[in-house]
Design a protein around this motif. Structure first.
Motif, mmCIF file in Angstrom:
data_model
loop_
_atom_site.group_PDB
_atom_site.id
_atom_site.type_symbol
_atom_site.label_atom_id
_atom_site.label_comp_id
_atom_site.label_asym_id
_atom_site.label_seq_id
_atom_site.Cartn_x
_atom_site.Cartn_y
_atom_site.Cartn_z
ATOM 1 N N LYS A 59 0.835 -1.207 0.000
ATOM 2 C CA LYS A 59 0.000 0.000 0.000
ATOM 3 C C LYS A 59 0.872 1.260 0.000
ATOM 4 N N GLU A 60 1.908 1.290 0.854
ATOM 5 C CA GLU A 60 2.822 2.436 0.915
ATOM 6 C C GLU A 60 3.550 2.624 -0.413
ATOM 7 N N PHE A 61 4.068 1.526 -0.953
ATOM 8 C CA PHE A 61 4.807 1.582 -2.212
ATOM 9 C C PHE A 61 3.920 2.120 -3.328
ATOM 10 N N LYS A 67 0.331 2.190 -8.899
ATOM 11 C CA LYS A 67 -0.168 0.822 -8.773
ATOM 12 C C LYS A 67 0.747 -0.173 -9.478
ATOM 13 N N ILE A 68 1.003 -1.276 -8.820
ATOM 14 C CA ILE A 68 1.786 -2.360 -9.407
ATOM 15 C C ILE A 68 0.847 -3.160 -10.296
#
Length: 75
Positions: A59-61, A67-68
């Motif tokens: 979530k932090e990333f 979004k990944i």
């Protein structure tokens, strides 16, 4: 795999084992002992506590980097 379920309506329960990944974690014994203490204090297994940390980190990333993509292949 044996799942023991009691007092649960299993007629609507679906477990998709393809969604679960097994991963061996190598970590210092004392660090893990302390981590399990925290997990138990929070009312979770060590596995669920790790999962919570992973969700928070993703979530932090994603909030920082975007979004990944869901279709990223496993390595």
């Amino acid at each position: 795999m044996v799942l023991k379920l009691s007092h649960i309506d299993t007629s609507r329960m679906v477990i998709n084992m393809d969604l679960l990944v097994r991963y061996t974690l190598r970590v210092n014994r004392e660090l893990f002992r302390k981590f399990r203490y925290i997990a138990e204090y929070e009312g979770r297994s060590a596995n669920k506590e790790i999962e919570q940390y992973m969700k928070q980190r993703v979530k932090e990333f994603e909030s920082e980097q975007g979004k990944i993509p869901a279709n990223q292949q496993e390595k």
